[in-house]
Design a protein around this motif. Structure first.
Motif, PDB file in Angstrom:
ATOM      1  N   ALA A   6     -19.867 -17.496   5.249  1.00 32.53           N
ATOM      2  CA  ALA A   6     -19.629 -16.342   6.118  1.00 32.53           C
ATOM      3  C   ALA A   6     -18.268 -16.586   6.744  1.00 32.53           C
ATOM      4  O   ALA A   6     -18.103 -17.499   7.553  1.00 32.53           O
ATOM      5  CB  ALA A   6     -20.712 -16.209   7.176  1.00 32.53           C
ATOM      6  N   ARG A   7     -17.275 -15.806   6.352  1.00 30.65           N
ATOM      7  CA  ARG A   7     -15.904 -16.051   6.798  1.00 30.65           C
ATOM      8  C   ARG A   7     -15.680 -15.693   8.260  1.00 30.65           C
ATOM      9  O   ARG A   7     -14.747 -16.181   8.883  1.00 30.65           O
ATOM     10  CB  ARG A   7     -14.930 -15.271   5.911  1.00 30.65           C
ATOM     11  CG  ARG A   7     -15.021 -15.680   4.443  1.00 30.65           C
ATOM     12  CD  ARG A   7     -14.272 -14.718   3.546  1.00 30.65           C
ATOM     13  NE  ARG A   7     -14.873 -13.394   3.660  1.00 30.65           N
ATOM     14  CZ  ARG A   7     -14.232 -12.266   3.374  1.00 30.65           C
ATOM     15  NH1 ARG A   7     -12.984 -12.297   2.959  1.00 30.65           N
ATOM     16  NH2 ARG A   7     -14.840 -11.105   3.499  1.00 30.65           N
ATOM     17  N   SER A   8     -16.522 -14.830   8.807  1.00 33.56           N
ATOM     18  CA  SER A   8     -16.379 -14.424  10.204  1.00 33.56           C
ATOM     19  C   SER A   8     -17.722 -13.919  10.727  1.00 33.56           C
ATOM     20  O   SER A   8     -18.645 -13.642   9.952  1.00 33.56           O
ATOM     21  CB  SER A   8     -15.336 -13.307  10.336  1.00 33.56           C
ATOM     22  OG  SER A   8     -15.838 -12.104   9.769  1.00 33.56           O
ATOM     23  N   ARG A   9     -17.789 -13.767  12.025  1.00 33.75           N
ATOM     24  CA  ARG A   9     -18.999 -13.219  12.650  1.00 33.75           C
ATOM     25  C   ARG A   9     -19.225 -11.784  12.183  1.00 33.75           C
ATOM     26  O   ARG A   9     -20.361 -11.376  11.917  1.00 33.75           O
ATOM     27  CB  ARG A   9     -18.864 -13.283  14.169  1.00 33.75           C
ATOM     28  CG  ARG A   9     -20.094 -12.785  14.900  1.00 33.75           C
ATOM     29  CD  ARG A   9     -19.900 -12.867  16.428  1.00 33.75           C
ATOM     30  NE  ARG A   9     -21.062 -12.389  17.118  1.00 33.75           N
ATOM     31  CZ  ARG A   9     -21.384 -11.106  17.285  1.00 33.75           C
ATOM     32  NH1 ARG A   9     -20.616 -10.159  16.793  1.00 33.75           N
ATOM     33  NH2 ARG A   9     -22.480 -10.746  17.943  1.00 33.75           N
ATOM     34  N   GLY A  61     -22.636 -21.093   4.979  1.00 33.77           N
ATOM     35  CA  GLY A  61     -21.652 -22.167   4.997  1.00 33.77           C
ATOM     36  C   GLY A  61     -20.480 -21.787   5.881  1.00 33.77           C
ATOM     37  O   GLY A  61     -20.264 -20.612   6.207  1.00 33.77           O
ATOM     38  N   LEU A  62     -19.730 -22.801   6.288  1.00 34.39           N
ATOM     39  CA  LEU A  62     -18.558 -22.575   7.140  1.00 34.39           C
ATOM     40  C   LEU A  62     -17.305 -22.440   6.278  1.00 34.39           C
ATOM     41  O   LEU A  62     -17.163 -23.144   5.272  1.00 34.39           O
ATOM     42  CB  LEU A  62     -18.382 -23.741   8.112  1.00 34.39           C
ATOM     43  CG  LEU A  62     -19.556 -24.018   9.048  1.00 34.39           C
ATOM     44  CD1 LEU A  62     -19.272 -25.247   9.897  1.00 34.39           C
ATOM     45  CD2 LEU A  62     -19.844 -22.808   9.914  1.00 34.39           C
ATOM     46  N   PRO A  63     -16.381 -21.565   6.661  1.00 34.27           N
ATOM     47  CA  PRO A  63     -15.142 -21.445   5.900  1.00 34.27           C
ATOM     48  C   PRO A  63     -14.288 -22.710   6.064  1.00 34.27           C
ATOM     49  O   PRO A  63     -14.413 -23.428   7.059  1.00 34.27           O
ATOM     50  CB  PRO A  63     -14.450 -20.229   6.518  1.00 34.27           C
ATOM     51  CG  PRO A  63     -15.046 -20.089   7.878  1.00 34.27           C
ATOM     52  CD  PRO A  63     -16.433 -20.671   7.806  1.00 34.27           C
ATOM     53  N   THR A  68      -9.237 -16.251  12.462  1.00 33.88           N
ATOM     54  CA  THR A  68      -8.952 -15.757  13.803  1.00 33.88           C
ATOM     55  C   THR A  68      -9.017 -14.235  13.783  1.00 33.88           C
ATOM     56  O   THR A  68      -8.331 -13.607  12.970  1.00 33.88           O
ATOM     57  CB  THR A  68      -7.551 -16.210  14.264  1.00 33.88           C
ATOM     58  OG1 THR A  68      -7.486 -17.627  14.180  1.00 33.88           O
ATOM     59  CG2 THR A  68      -7.263 -15.754  15.677  1.00 33.88           C
ATOM     60  N   PRO A  69      -9.843 -13.636  14.620  1.00 35.15           N
ATOM     61  CA  PRO A  69      -9.910 -12.174  14.643  1.00 35.15           C
ATOM     62  C   PRO A  69      -8.534 -11.565  14.916  1.00 35.15           C
ATOM     63  O   PRO A  69      -7.797 -12.019  15.782  1.00 35.15           O
ATOM     64  CB  PRO A  69     -10.873 -11.881  15.797  1.00 35.15           C
ATOM     65  CG  PRO A  69     -11.699 -13.117  15.931  1.00 35.15           C
ATOM     66  CD  PRO A  69     -10.770 -14.247  15.570  1.00 35.15           C
ATOM     67  N   THR A  70      -8.205 -10.560  14.120  1.00 33.97           N
ATOM     68  CA  THR A  70      -6.914  -9.896  14.245  1.00 33.97           C
ATOM     69  C   THR A  70      -7.094  -8.420  14.573  1.00 33.97           C
ATOM     70  O   THR A  70      -6.279  -7.597  14.222  1.00 33.97           O
ATOM     71  CB  THR A  70      -6.103 -10.036  12.944  1.00 33.97           C
ATOM     72  OG1 THR A  70      -6.884  -9.508  11.866  1.00 33.97           O
ATOM     73  CG2 THR A  70      -5.731 -11.471  12.668  1.00 33.97           C
ATOM     74  N   ALA A  78      -7.939 -14.329   3.509  1.00 37.06           N
ATOM     75  CA  ALA A  78      -7.339 -13.786   2.296  1.00 37.06           C
ATOM     76  C   ALA A  78      -8.253 -13.886   1.081  1.00 37.06           C
ATOM     77  O   ALA A  78      -8.087 -13.159   0.110  1.00 37.06           O
ATOM     78  CB  ALA A  78      -6.026 -14.507   2.008  1.00 37.06           C
ATOM     79  N   GLU A  79      -9.228 -14.794   1.132  1.00 36.44           N
ATOM     80  CA  GLU A  79     -10.110 -15.000  -0.026  1.00 36.44           C
ATOM     81  C   GLU A  79     -11.210 -13.937  -0.068  1.00 36.44           C
ATOM     82  O   GLU A  79     -11.605 -13.398   0.954  1.00 36.44           O
ATOM     83  CB  GLU A  79     -10.734 -16.392   0.023  1.00 36.44           C
ATOM     84  CG  GLU A  79     -11.695 -16.618   1.172  1.00 36.44           C
ATOM     85  CD  GLU A  79     -11.045 -16.781   2.542  1.00 36.44           C
ATOM     86  OE1 GLU A  79     -11.731 -16.516   3.543  1.00 36.44           O
ATOM     87  OE2 GLU A  79      -9.844 -17.149   2.620  1.00 36.44           O
TER      88      GLU A  79
END
Length: 169
Positions: A6-9, A61-63, A68-70, A78-79
């Motif tokens: 999970a790349r982000s929340r 899993g962790l990235p 960082t939220p933008t 990017a992946e």
């Protein structure tokens, strides 16, 4: 055991929203945090289904590097996603853009734009479309089968830019 990243929340929450309880409800209050499973650090989402009371848990899993939220939403770096395939992302974009609520147009169209950008991450460098083998879910394969031309990079760019313009961003 390797867990899908999970790349982000925002990405994890979207995944949870798209995977209802066995009873069909998506109404679950999730608690999240880091956990260690067989020596591997994961993000755990636990909750109880509001409709049937079933305990639910997902482990991600962790990235490799923190995203960082933008802005809103921030689904990932990017992946490409490991949780949703390109057809599911386009389905999310269509669903969101097709149900733009009065007064909250910018948020809905921002989600749709970001979902299209996620589809674009599946286009390999130097290629002009998402390859067929990038689709692994039933929903994703169905979206692609219905209109495979929608996964061409030139069309995705037009759709993304249209959502951006309509959102006023």
């Amino acid at each position: 055991m390797p867990y899908s990243i999970a790349r982000s929340r925002d990405e994890a929450q979207l995944y949870l929203d798209l995977h209802p309880c066995a009873c069909g409800s998506v109404d679950t209050g999730w608690d999240s945090g880091l956990a260690s499973v067989e020596g591997e650090l994961v993000t755990s989402y636990e909750g109880r289904c509001a409709a049937c009371g079933a305990e639910r848990e997902y482990l991600f899993g962790l990235p490799e590097r923190e995203v960082t939220p933008t802005g809103f939403p921030t689904f990932g770096g990017a992946e490409p996603s490991e949780l949703l395939d390109p057809g599911e992302w386009l389905w999310v974009a269509d669903l969101t853009a097709g149900n733009v609520p009065e007064g909250d147009r910018r948020q809905a169209l921002s989600i749709a734009r970001a979902a299209v950008e996620e589809v674009m991450k599946f286009v390999p460098p130097g290629q002009d479309e998402v390859p067929e083998d990038a689709f692994w879910s039933e929903r994703g394969r169905a979206v692609r089968a219905a209109e495979p031309g929608r996964f061409r990079l030139d069309r995705l760019l037009v759709v993304r830019d249209t959502y951006r313009e309509l959102a006023g961003a």
